[in-house]
Design a protein around this motif. Structure first.
Motif, PDB file in Angstrom:
ATOM      1  N   LEU A 209       0.833  -1.199   0.000  1.00 33.71           N
ATOM      2  CA  LEU A 209       0.000   0.000   0.000  1.00 33.71           C
ATOM      3  C   LEU A 209       0.874   1.258   0.000  1.00 33.71           C
ATOM      4  CD1 LEU A 209      -2.831  -1.091   2.462  1.00 33.71           C
ATOM      5  CD2 LEU A 209      -3.078  -0.598   0.016  1.00 33.71           C
ATOM      6  N   HIS A 210       2.025   1.184   0.631  1.00 31.48           N
ATOM      7  CA  HIS A 210       2.960   2.314   0.590  1.00 31.48           C
ATOM      8  C   HIS A 210       3.516   2.502  -0.816  1.00 31.48           C
ATOM      9  CE1 HIS A 210       2.767   2.972   4.847  1.00 31.48           C
ATOM     10  NE2 HIS A 210       3.773   3.826   4.810  1.00 31.48           N
TER      11      HIS A 210
ATOM     12  N   LEU B 171       3.592   5.944  -5.539  1.00 34.66           N
ATOM     13  CA  LEU B 171       3.356   6.214  -6.957  1.00 34.66           C
ATOM     14  C   LEU B 171       2.286   7.286  -7.136  1.00 34.66           C
ATOM     15  CD1 LEU B 171       3.432   2.536  -8.281  1.00 34.66           C
ATOM     16  CD2 LEU B 171       5.192   4.282  -8.591  1.00 34.66           C
ATOM     17  N   SER B 172       1.279   7.271  -6.272  1.00 31.08           N
ATOM     18  CA  SER B 172       0.215   8.282  -6.329  1.00 31.08           C
ATOM     19  C   SER B 172       0.751   9.656  -5.966  1.00 31.08           C
ATOM     20  CB  SER B 172      -0.934   7.901  -5.390  1.00 31.08           C
ATOM     21  OG  SER B 172      -1.475   6.641  -5.723  1.00 31.08           O
ATOM     22  N   PHE B 173       1.593   9.705  -4.947  1.00 29.25           N
ATOM     23  CA  PHE B 173       2.199  10.978  -4.560  1.00 29.25           C
ATOM     24  C   PHE B 173       3.083  11.534  -5.681  1.00 29.25           C
ATOM     25  CE2 PHE B 173       1.508  10.389   0.166  1.00 29.25           C
ATOM     26  CZ  PHE B 173       0.860  11.606   0.341  1.00 29.25           C
ATOM     27  N   LEU B 174       3.832  10.664  -6.335  1.00 27.29           N
ATOM     28  CA  LEU B 174       4.681  11.119  -7.439  1.00 27.29           C
ATOM     29  C   LEU B 174       3.842  11.686  -8.575  1.00 27.29           C
ATOM     30  CD1 LEU B 174       7.358   8.274  -7.535  1.00 27.29           C
ATOM     31  CD2 LEU B 174       7.612  10.595  -6.640  1.00 27.29           C
ATOM     32  N   PHE B 175       2.705  11.041  -8.842  1.00 30.07           N
ATOM     33  CA  PHE B 175       1.777  11.563  -9.834  1.00 30.07           C
ATOM     34  C   PHE B 175       1.218  12.908  -9.368  1.00 30.07           C
ATOM     35  CE2 PHE B 175      -2.702  11.551 -11.545  1.00 30.07           C
ATOM     36  CZ  PHE B 175      -2.360  11.895 -12.843  1.00 30.07           C
ATOM     37  N   GLY B 176       0.941  12.999  -8.060  1.00 28.75           N
ATOM     38  CA  GLY B 176       0.451  14.252  -7.491  1.00 28.75           C
ATOM     39  C   GLY B 176       1.476  15.367  -7.571  1.00 28.75           C
TER      40      GLY B 176
ATOM     41  N   ALA C 177      -3.344   8.590  -2.245  1.00 32.19           N
ATOM     42  CA  ALA C 177      -2.029   8.395  -1.620  1.00 32.19           C
ATOM     43  C   ALA C 177      -2.117   8.291  -0.099  1.00 32.19           C
ATOM     44  CB  ALA C 177      -1.097   9.535  -2.021  1.00 32.19           C
ATOM     45  N   MET C 178      -2.756   9.274   0.545  1.00 32.57           N
ATOM     46  CA  MET C 178      -2.838   9.258   2.004  1.00 32.57           C
ATOM     47  C   MET C 178      -3.743   8.141   2.503  1.00 32.57           C
ATOM     48  SD  MET C 178      -1.041  11.235   3.969  1.00 32.57           S
ATOM     49  CE  MET C 178      -2.008  11.587   5.429  1.00 32.57           C
ATOM     50  N   THR C 179      -4.849   7.910   1.812  1.00 32.07           N
ATOM     51  CA  THR C 179      -5.793   6.873   2.247  1.00 32.07           C
ATOM     52  C   THR C 179      -5.139   5.497   2.217  1.00 32.07           C
ATOM     53  OG1 THR C 179      -7.668   8.156   1.424  1.00 32.07           O
ATOM     54  CG2 THR C 179      -8.034   5.819   1.815  1.00 32.07           C
ATOM     55  N   SER C 180      -4.506   5.153   1.122  1.00 38.89           N
ATOM     56  CA  SER C 180      -3.854   3.843   1.024  1.00 38.89           C
ATOM     57  C   SER C 180      -2.726   3.714   2.048  1.00 38.89           C
ATOM     58  CB  SER C 180      -3.319   3.618  -0.395  1.00 38.89           C
ATOM     59  OG  SER C 180      -2.400   4.636  -0.767  1.00 38.89           O
ATOM     60  N   ARG C 181      -2.015   4.788   2.244  1.00 37.63           N
ATOM     61  CA  ARG C 181      -0.888   4.789   3.191  1.00 37.63           C
ATOM     62  C   ARG C 181      -1.363   4.519   4.615  1.00 37.63           C
ATOM     63  NH1 ARG C 181       3.834   6.765   1.651  1.00 37.63           N
ATOM     64  NH2 ARG C 181       5.458   7.233   3.158  1.00 37.63           N
TER      65      ARG C 181
END
Length: 210
Positions: free
Chosen positions: A28-29, A34-39, A58-62
């Motif tokens: 999940l991290h 990857l989501s944060f990098l896209f962000g 990003a935050m939810t999965s983390r």
């Protein structure tokens, strides 16, 4: 500069060995990173969209990984209790995360019922303006959460610890991809908990040197 890099390495190492034993949490991290990098890319194109990606994906999965999958039992690898690890955590421990996430969840409701507070028309706010305002507030909340804990660490630890933690948070997505890109494959093989061989090897090396 050497001191900053050593502190950064220490914070990253402690973060890995204490708080990322679950392969599900690690996977999940990876998704979060990857989501944060896209962000990060979106931040220069559409900051509001970046805020939604950061918070909703990003935050939810983390945090799902930390709250629901990371073991809370005694840590045999590091010889530490869950309470001890919560007390020594440099960043946001679970209690602080609950406060931050509660603010995040409450913001849309607050904006909807008191729209004029954030500059929206006082009655019958349109959905587009509502979504934009929520995204804007979430963006500010992310920056505020980073700045608040950094300044807090200035007082309870020292300035270097706070600045290094802020640097760690901003660069974590890059580091997490490097660290956990294999975790989904281990998970598919049925390995739910990382044996932490890297941690054991470092502990053995340290004890040998003594």
């Amino acid at each position: 500069m050497k001191s900053i890099l050593n502190t950064l390495q220490e914070q990253r190492w402690d973060d890995h060995r204490y708080y990322h034993h679950s392969r599900i949490n690690q996977s999940l991290h990876l998704l979060s990173a990857l989501s944060f990098l896209f962000g990060y890319v979106l931040l220069f194109v559409d900051p509001i969209a970046a805020a939604f990606v950061a918070w909703l994906v990003a935050m939810t999965s983390r945090q799902i990984g930390h709250f629901f999958f990371e073991p809370k039992s005694y840590d045999e690898v590091n010889q530490a209790t869950h309470d001890y690890k919560e007390d020594i955590k440099v960043g946001y421990n679970l209690r602080r995360k609950i406060i931050l996430l509660s603010i995040w969840v409450a913001l849309p409701a607050f904006i909807w019922f008191t729209p004029s507070t954030f500059g929206l028309p006082p009655t019958q706010p349109d959905i587009q303006s509502f979504v934009h305002t929520v995204g804007e507030c979430w963006l500010y909340l992310g920056f505020a959460g980073l700045v608040f804990r950094t300044l807090h660490l200035f007082f309870i630890r020292d300035v270097e610890t706070g600045l290094v933690w802020a640097l760690k948070i901003m660069t974590d997505p890059f580091h997490d991809v490097k660290l956990y890109y294999k975790s989904p494959f281990y998970l598919l093989k049925g390995q739910l908990i990382d044996p932490m061989d890297d941690v054991k090897a470092r502990q053995l090396s340290s004890s040998t040197r003594r």
